[in-house]
Design a protein around this motif. Structure first.
Motif, short mmCIF file in Angstrom:
data_model
loop_
_atom_site.label_atom_id
_atom_site.label_comp_id
_atom_site.label_asym_id
_atom_site.label_seq_id
_atom_site.Cartn_x
_atom_site.Cartn_y
_atom_site.Cartn_z
N LEU A 120 0.84 -1.19 0.00
CA LEU A 120 0.00 0.00 0.00
C LEU A 120 0.88 1.26 0.00
O LEU A 120 0.62 2.19 -0.75
N GLN A 148 2.30 1.80 -3.43
CA GLN A 148 1.25 2.23 -4.34
C GLN A 148 0.89 3.69 -4.10
O GLN A 148 0.74 4.47 -5.04
N GLN A 149 0.80 4.09 -2.85
CA GLN A 149 0.47 5.48 -2.55
C GLN A 149 1.60 6.42 -2.97
O GLN A 149 1.33 7.54 -3.41
N GLY A 183 -4.54 3.20 -4.14
CA GLY A 183 -4.28 2.07 -3.25
C GLY A 183 -5.36 1.82 -2.22
O GLY A 183 -5.34 0.80 -1.54
N LEU A 225 -7.77 0.24 -6.28
CA LEU A 225 -6.63 -0.66 -6.09
C LEU A 225 -5.90 -0.89 -7.40
O LEU A 225 -6.50 -0.96 -8.46
N SER A 226 -4.61 -1.05 -7.28
CA SER A 226 -3.79 -1.48 -8.41
C SER A 226 -3.82 -3.00 -8.45
O SER A 226 -3.93 -3.67 -7.41
N GLN A 280 -1.51 -4.79 -6.16
CA GLN A 280 -1.78 -4.90 -4.73
C GLN A 280 -2.37 -6.23 -4.33
O GLN A 280 -2.49 -6.52 -3.14
#
Length: 186
Positions: free
Chosen positions: A81, A84-85, A97, A101-102, A105
């Protein structure tokens, strides 16, 4: 110490102090730095088996057509996370994230990123034939290539297509509920 000789905050770290202003979607110092200290096989082991099987074929096809001095490696699969952020805050991803969501993840990952190098240097330009080859080889295996996205073109990225994600979920539900087991739930 990463391949650029700069001291990293922790082994395998991606968010080095010395490259805090660079685009996180592009490696700064080569494969070792960008891949968080993990080799390609570790990244492939962290992808969904359906995807890993196709990526292995994509890599073979890409490498069969590569020019001398061209190298490709999978350098990212599952993403935390926090990572991603960080990508989102730098504008390198549309997924924050949390609200979106990617596919990185999920564990196992439903997406992975590659690094293409020529003569030991990361290939930057989206118009470079190496990235076109990566996208074409991925699409030949039914994968979605980030190079083709109209917004936020992401050459290193490939992922399971939406239609195949639905099929994978349906298969998982089918297996979990044991449809067709003779109990009249066919």
């Amino acid at each position: 110490v990463c391949s650029a000789g700069a001291r990293c905050r922790r082994p395998g770290a991606h968010d080095h102090d010395h490259d805090r202003d660079r685009d996180p979607s592009k490696p700064a110092h080569g494969l070792a730095c960008y891949s968080r200290g993990m080799d390609e096989q570790t990244h492939l082991a962290q992808t969904h088996p359906w995807l890993a099987e196709r990526i292995a074929r994509v890599l073979l096809a890409w490498r069969a057509k590569a020019a001398d001095g061209e190298v490709i490696k999978i350098v990212e699969s599952v993403r935390s996370l926090a990572t991603q952020q960080a990508y989102f805050s730098k504008g390198a991803s549309r997924a924050d994230g949390i609200n979106l969501l990617s596919l990185h993840q999920f564990s196992p990952a439903l997406a992975c990123d590659a690094a293409c190098l020529r003569g030991g240097k990361y290939i930057q330009g989206a118009s470079d034939p190496a990235w076109e080859r990566w996208a074409a080889c991925a699409e030949a295996e039914g994968l979605e290539a980030g190079k083709r996205w109209a917004k936020l073109v992401d050459c290193p990225h490939v992922q399971v297509s939406e239609a195949d994600r639905v099929r994978l979920v349906q298969r998982r539900l089918h297996d979990a509920l044991r449809f067709g087991d003779g109990a009249g739930r066919e």
